[in-house]
Every structure is written in C-alpha cells, then in structure tokens.
Motif scaffolding. Structure first.
Motif, short mmCIF file in Angstrom:
data_model
loop_
_atom_site.label_atom_id
_atom_site.label_comp_id
_atom_site.label_asym_id
_atom_site.label_seq_id
_atom_site.Cartn_x
_atom_site.Cartn_y
_atom_site.Cartn_z
N UNK A 59 13.82 10.40 49.21
CA UNK A 59 14.03 10.88 50.57
C UNK A 59 13.58 9.84 51.60
N UNK A 60 12.53 9.12 51.30
CA UNK A 60 12.12 8.03 52.19
C UNK A 60 13.23 6.99 52.27
N UNK A 61 13.76 6.60 51.10
CA UNK A 61 14.81 5.57 51.06
C UNK A 61 16.09 6.04 51.73
N UNK A 62 16.46 7.31 51.51
CA UNK A 62 17.68 7.84 52.13
C UNK A 62 17.53 7.95 53.64
N UNK A 63 16.35 8.37 54.10
CA UNK A 63 16.12 8.44 55.55
C UNK A 63 16.20 7.05 56.17
N UNK A 64 15.68 6.06 55.48
CA UNK A 64 15.75 4.69 55.98
C UNK A 64 17.18 4.16 56.02
N UNK A 65 18.03 4.67 55.12
CA UNK A 65 19.43 4.22 55.04
C UNK A 65 20.39 5.16 55.74
N UNK A 66 19.87 6.16 56.45
CA UNK A 66 20.75 7.17 57.06
C UNK A 66 21.78 6.54 57.99
N UNK A 67 21.40 5.52 58.75
CA UNK A 67 22.34 4.88 59.66
C UNK A 67 23.45 4.16 58.90
N UNK A 154 14.77 7.69 39.54
CA UNK A 154 15.31 7.83 40.88
C UNK A 154 16.66 7.15 41.06
N UNK A 155 17.38 7.59 42.04
CA UNK A 155 18.68 7.01 42.36
C UNK A 155 18.52 5.64 43.01
N UNK A 156 19.59 4.85 42.94
CA UNK A 156 19.66 3.58 43.67
C UNK A 156 20.46 3.82 44.94
N UNK A 157 19.84 3.70 46.09
CA UNK A 157 20.53 3.92 47.35
C UNK A 157 21.60 2.85 47.58
N UNK A 158 21.34 1.56 47.29
CA UNK A 158 22.42 0.57 47.41
C UNK A 158 23.63 0.92 46.54
N UNK A 159 23.40 1.47 45.35
CA UNK A 159 24.53 1.85 44.51
C UNK A 159 25.28 3.04 45.09
N UNK A 160 24.57 3.98 45.71
CA UNK A 160 25.25 5.09 46.37
C UNK A 160 26.17 4.56 47.48
N UNK A 161 25.67 3.60 48.25
CA UNK A 161 26.48 3.02 49.31
C UNK A 161 27.65 2.23 48.74
N UNK A 162 27.42 1.53 47.63
CA UNK A 162 28.50 0.77 47.00
C UNK A 162 29.61 1.69 46.51
N UNK A 163 29.23 2.80 45.87
CA UNK A 163 30.22 3.77 45.40
C UNK A 163 31.00 4.34 46.58
N UNK A 164 30.30 4.67 47.65
CA UNK A 164 30.97 5.19 48.84
C UNK A 164 31.94 4.16 49.41
N UNK A 165 31.51 2.90 49.51
CA UNK A 165 32.40 1.84 50.01
C UNK A 165 33.64 1.71 49.13
N UNK A 166 33.44 1.75 47.82
CA UNK A 166 34.56 1.61 46.89
C UNK A 166 35.54 2.78 47.02
N UNK A 178 36.98 -3.18 40.95
CA UNK A 178 36.50 -3.65 39.65
C UNK A 178 34.98 -3.55 39.52
N UNK A 179 34.47 -3.95 38.38
CA UNK A 179 33.03 -3.94 38.13
C UNK A 179 32.30 -4.77 39.19
N UNK A 180 31.17 -4.25 39.63
CA UNK A 180 30.31 -4.93 40.59
C UNK A 180 30.98 -5.19 41.94
N UNK A 181 32.05 -4.46 42.22
CA UNK A 181 32.75 -4.63 43.49
C UNK A 181 31.82 -4.35 44.66
#
Length: 218
Positions: A59-67, A154-166, A178-181
């Motif tokens: 939750x700390x990491x997600x709040x920091x990445x909310x923007x 715990x989840x990886x917030x950068x990976x959540x953002x990467x999946x969303x971007x993809x 592709x992989x690591x896109x």
C-alpha cells in the motif's frame, strides 16, 4: 475407490475475457460500485488483511505510484476482508509511519462474498490468507489480465504498470507485446493465417515473428 471424487472443485471465479462481476460495497472513500469505473481502466487488487507487513509495503508503494496509474487513466481499488474502521485505522498508521496518504478506495469484504465471486478463494474457505489477486479491467468492464501471489510475497508495482502499459498498447490494435516489453518498445505483428503468405515471406520467420506495422504503415 473413485479418486476423482476426492479432488476438491476449483474456486468459482472469472476468466480472462469475462465481464467483471459488478458489486456494491462500502469503502474508505464512500459507497461505490464496480460499474462506477466504466469508461476507464481499473486495477482491482486484494490483500489478506490489514496491519500485515507485506500488505503494508504494497500500500505504501501503490500510494507512491498512484500518479503513475492516474496518468494512464487507470483507477486503483483495494479490497480486504477487514472492516471499514480497520481500514481507517490502518491507513492512518501508514500515513503516520510512512508519511504517505492512501487516497484510492479500499473496500471491505467481511463475508468474502466479493472474493468468492472473483475466485480469489473457494466457496468453502473461511480464511482469506490466500488472497492476493490483481485484476486488470478495461474501460468496457472486461477482465484483461489476472495475477495471483501467495500471502507471503508482495507484488511488483513496476510490473503492474508494465502489464497495464502493454494491455493499453495492444487494446483494439493489431500487435502483440513480447517478453520484457516496455512502453515505447516495438510490438510484434500478428502471425499470418495463410499458407500462401507463409511461402511468400522473405525471411524464414517473417510470417510469424516480425514487428507490427505502425499505424497507417504499409
């Protein structure tokens, strides 16, 4: 002995491509429904319980990445079996301890009715310890990706953002991530379904492994 009869049934839940089940619930930001989020992307994520170390770090990491999620026109929506007032106390503790305010809604699910509807836990479970699931829901309310983690990872917030971007990059378009896109990288093109095109391809793999044509490209 019928061994098949000893295998417990899989959790009732949803699959990729399903319409996310609607629900109404109380949250830290007021009463809401899942359908309130139609028209934009949504990340619905669950956690086993308030006041737990891994969940607190998330939750700390997600709040920091909310923007970062907001810039992608994506809302965040948390879910836990704990009560609304437990959420309030936990978010207050996070603010006081980590100097960050959690402003995305966290809904209560004390009877686990939402968790069971989504298949986070089976209908027979009375414990939410296995619940750490994430659902990426598109503006039409369709589930486009699901990730599940055990309670102790715990989840990886950068990976959540990467999946969303993809997902946003391929949504409604011809192309594959592709992989690591990463955002800005080239997409792969869809493979041909024609044997004539397979034989006409210049390179040995050009019929199934090639960059996607840019929009309006030839």
């Amino acid at each position: 002995m019928n061994l098949q009869s000893q295998i417990p049934p899989p959790p009732v839940g949803i699959r990729l491509g399903d319409l996310a089940p609607d629900f109404a619930a109380r949250s830290t930001m007021g009463d809401l429904s899942l359908s309130d989020y139609r028209g934009r992307w949504l990340v619905l994520f669950s956690h086993p319980a308030d006041f737990t170390p891994v969940c607190t770090s998330e939750f700390v990491a997600l709040a920091q990445a909310a923007d970062d999620f907001e810039r992608r026109d994506c809302a965040l929506l948390g879910l836990s079996v704990d009560s609304l007032f437990s959420h309030f106390a936990w978010l207050r503790m996070i603010r006081d301890r980590f100097d960050i305010e959690v402003r995305f809604p966290v809904i209560e699910d004390p009877t686990m009715v939402i968790g069971k509807a989504y298949g986070m836990v089976s209908a027979e479970d009375s414990d939410s310890a296995t619940v750490r699931s994430t659902y990426f829901i598109d503006p039409q309310g369709v589930v486009r990706a699901i990730t599940c983690y055990p309670f102790d990872v715990g989840r990886s917030i950068p990976e959540m953002l990467r999946v969303l971007d993809a997902l946003q990059a391929v949504s409604g378009k011809s192309g594959l991530a592709p992989a690591n896109w990463q955002k800005g990288d080239a997409l792969l093109g869809d493979p041909t379904g024609s044997l004539d095109q397979v034989y006409k391809a210049k390179g040995q793999t050009d019929w199934f492994y090639k960059q996607a044509k840019p929009k309006g490209g030839k």
